[in-house]
Design an enzyme around this catalytic site. Structure first.
Site, PDB file in Angstrom:
ATOM      1  N   CYS A   3       0.882  -1.166   0.035  1.00  0.00           N
ATOM      2  CA  CYS A   3      -0.176  -0.127  -0.101  1.00  0.00           C
ATOM      3  C   CYS A   3       0.914   1.238  -0.123  1.00  0.00           C
ATOM      4  CB  CYS A   3      -0.946  -0.023   1.258  1.00  0.00           C
ATOM      5  SG  CYS A   3      -1.938   1.299   1.350  1.00  0.00           S
ATOM      6  N   GLU A  23      -8.923  -0.992  -2.440  1.00  0.00           N
ATOM      7  CA  GLU A  23      -9.072   0.377  -2.494  1.00  0.00           C
ATOM      8  C   GLU A  23     -10.307   0.685  -1.819  1.00  0.00           C
ATOM      9  OE1 GLU A  23      -7.063   2.200  -3.688  1.00  0.00           O
ATOM     10  OE2 GLU A  23      -5.819   0.775  -4.378  1.00  0.00           O
TER      11      GLU A  23
HETATM   12 NI    NI Z   1      -3.690   1.277  -0.360  1.00  0.00          NI
END
Ligand code: NI
Length: 187
Positions: A98, A141
């Protein structure tokens, strides 16, 4: 239009539930989406959510390179107010990374197969189904819109690792890093 700083784990904006977009005529909306695209591309990400650039609105974007999706390319998709419905209770564990948790990776369980819908910049609603890596990116997401970062989903925390460490250890053993296939692209 500009590349914006990416919020990192610990930031309040990543912990809260983002708000639905209701004003599709707001002139700030296309500008925000342009900034998100520029920021995602500059960071070499495959996805980005608005809270990651400090905006608590339900907007995400992603794309899936063909090489990671059985040869099927999913072009850049900008989703406003996305909704996910799992199509099976079955999950699989795979590496994720991420942009808000730089340098780390871990194995995260995600639904194998989902249906998801979203609105485009004009408010029109669309729907798709997705499996495997495509389904994984969408789930990653959309979690950002509910204040969830992937480490919060990991069931086996021994997999949470620094990418550099995994690479160095694999290299020392002359092994191919499983991570190279799935764990490099952050979202
Ligand atoms: Ni992320």
């Amino acid at each position: 239009m500009a590349v914006r700083p990416i919020a990192r784990m610990g930031a309040e904006v990543l912990k809260r539930r983002a708000e639905e977009v209701t004003e599709f005529t707001d002139p700030a909306l296309p500008a925000l989406i342009s900034d998100m695209v520029e920021t995602m591309v500059a960071a070499h990400g495959v996805g980005l959510a608005a809270p990651q650039i400090g905006v608590p609105k339900r907007i995400v974007m992603f794309f899936v390179p063909a090489g990671r999706n059985n040869g099927v390319d999913v072009p850049l998709t900008v989703m406003i107010n996305p909704v996910i419905t799992p199509l099976t209770p079955e999950t699989n564990d795979d590496w994720e990374a991420c942009l808000s948790v730089p340098g780390l990776t871990g194995k995260v369980p995600r639904y194998n197969s989902i249906r998801y819908s979203w609105q485009d910049i004009h408010g029109q609603r669309f729907e798709r189904t997705a499996e495997n890596f495509h389904a994984r990116v969408v789930q990653h997401e959309c979690d950002h819109l509910d204040g969830v970062l992937y480490p919060m989903r990991i069931t086996d925390l021994t997999t949470l690792s620094f990418v550099d460490t995994l690479k160095a250890e694999a290299e020392a053993k002359g092994e191919e890093l499983e991570l190279d296939e799935e764990g490099e692209a952050a979202a």
